[in-house]
Design a protein around this motif. Structure first.
Motif, short mmCIF file in Angstrom:
data_model
loop_
_atom_site.label_atom_id
_atom_site.label_comp_id
_atom_site.label_asym_id
_atom_site.label_seq_id
_atom_site.Cartn_x
_atom_site.Cartn_y
_atom_site.Cartn_z
N THR A 17 0.76 -1.52 -0.25
CA THR A 17 -0.09 -0.09 0.11
C THR A 17 1.00 1.67 -0.19
O THR A 17 0.87 2.37 -0.94
CB THR A 17 -0.67 -0.43 0.86
N ALA A 18 1.86 1.03 0.94
CA ALA A 18 2.31 2.61 0.47
C ALA A 18 3.77 2.71 -0.20
O ALA A 18 3.08 4.06 -0.14
CB ALA A 18 3.56 1.98 1.85
N ALA A 19 4.13 1.65 -0.31
CA ALA A 19 4.93 1.94 -2.33
C ALA A 19 3.86 2.26 -3.65
O ALA A 19 4.40 2.93 -4.12
CB ALA A 19 5.60 0.00 -2.41
N TYR A 20 2.80 1.74 -3.31
CA TYR A 20 1.60 2.05 -4.39
C TYR A 20 1.28 3.82 -4.48
O TYR A 20 1.61 4.29 -5.32
CB TYR A 20 0.73 1.42 -4.24
N ALA A 21 1.22 3.78 -3.67
CA ALA A 21 1.09 5.33 -2.31
C ALA A 21 2.42 6.28 -3.39
O ALA A 21 1.97 7.30 -4.27
CB ALA A 21 0.78 5.86 -1.01
N THR A 22 3.76 5.44 -2.88
CA THR A 22 4.74 6.35 -3.58
C THR A 22 4.84 6.62 -4.93
O THR A 22 5.42 7.20 -5.20
CB THR A 22 5.61 5.72 -2.44
N LEU A 23 4.44 5.60 -5.53
CA LEU A 23 4.94 5.01 -6.61
C LEU A 23 3.41 6.34 -7.58
O LEU A 23 4.14 7.36 -8.44
CB LEU A 23 4.43 4.05 -6.95
N VAL A 24 2.35 6.40 -7.41
CA VAL A 24 1.93 7.55 -7.70
C VAL A 24 2.10 8.69 -7.47
O VAL A 24 2.04 9.29 -8.17
CB VAL A 24 -0.03 7.01 -7.98
N VAL A 25 2.39 8.60 -6.30
CA VAL A 25 3.30 10.38 -6.40
C VAL A 25 4.70 10.61 -6.95
O VAL A 25 4.23 11.60 -7.53
CB VAL A 25 3.31 10.39 -4.31
N THR A 26 4.84 9.46 -7.07
CA THR A 26 6.33 10.02 -7.38
C THR A 26 5.88 10.29 -9.06
O THR A 26 6.97 11.05 -9.87
CB THR A 26 7.39 8.44 -7.60
#
Length: 173
Positions: A17-26
């Motif tokens: 969940t955190a990695a997905y959110a980080t990828l979207v923000v990136t």
């Protein structure tokens, strides 16, 4: 193995969940270019982002912080290369291919098709998709750097300035 432990499942859920959110923000920060139609460099970055996300999700040897840094590095490198290629034509030609002329004033350039591994049927499909029914009514068909095919009808050619950067095989000169 079918099941190792609940802690591994919880780790995948939390880190995923955190990695997905980080990828979207990136991706939002890095701009539209990262999500544009892909040339070779863009494809490499996209595949690397996906691979990095999978590694963050599934490898307990990689911490979330390391994964975030890896995603940020890939996005930053893509941004830097895109920025440099818009300002230095020599660098652009090293990173992306030039567009290639496939049809010149109604003449299908067989050599160009063979070199670019494009079938005549694909050219005909692009011409039809552009709303043109006659190859002779086409001023140019161009294989673009992202692999798409552009069609310029004879009546829409104008001064031809949009074709200045197109690679013209010797057979069309």
């Amino acid at each position: 193995m079918w099941f190792d432990s609940w802690s591994d499942i919880i780790r995948v859920l939390a880190v995923g969940t955190a990695a997905y959110a980080t990828l979207v923000v990136t991706l939002r920060i890095s701009g539209k270019r990262t999500l544009a139609k892909l040339n070779a460099f863009d494809l490499v970055v996209t595949v690397a982002l996906g691979s990095t996300l999978a590694t963050i999700l599934l490898s307990s040897d990689v911490s979330f912080a390391e994964g975030v840094v890896a995603l940020a590095v890939l996005a930053a490198l893509q941004y830097v290369v895109a920025w440099v290629t818009t300002r230095r034509p020599g660098v652009r030609s090293a990173v992306t291919a030039r567009p290639t002329l496939l049809v010149d004033n109604g003449i299908v350039l067989a050599g160009a098709l063979a070199r670019q591994r494009v079938a005549v049927a694909e050219v005909h499909q692009a011409i039809r998709a552009a709303g043109v029914g006659d190859v002779d009514a086409v001023a140019a068909v161009v294989l673009e750097t992202d692999g798409s095919i552009s069609v310029v009808a004879t009546g829409k050619l104008g001064d031809g300035s949009a074709l200045e950067d197109v690679d013209r095989p010797e057979e069309s000169i």
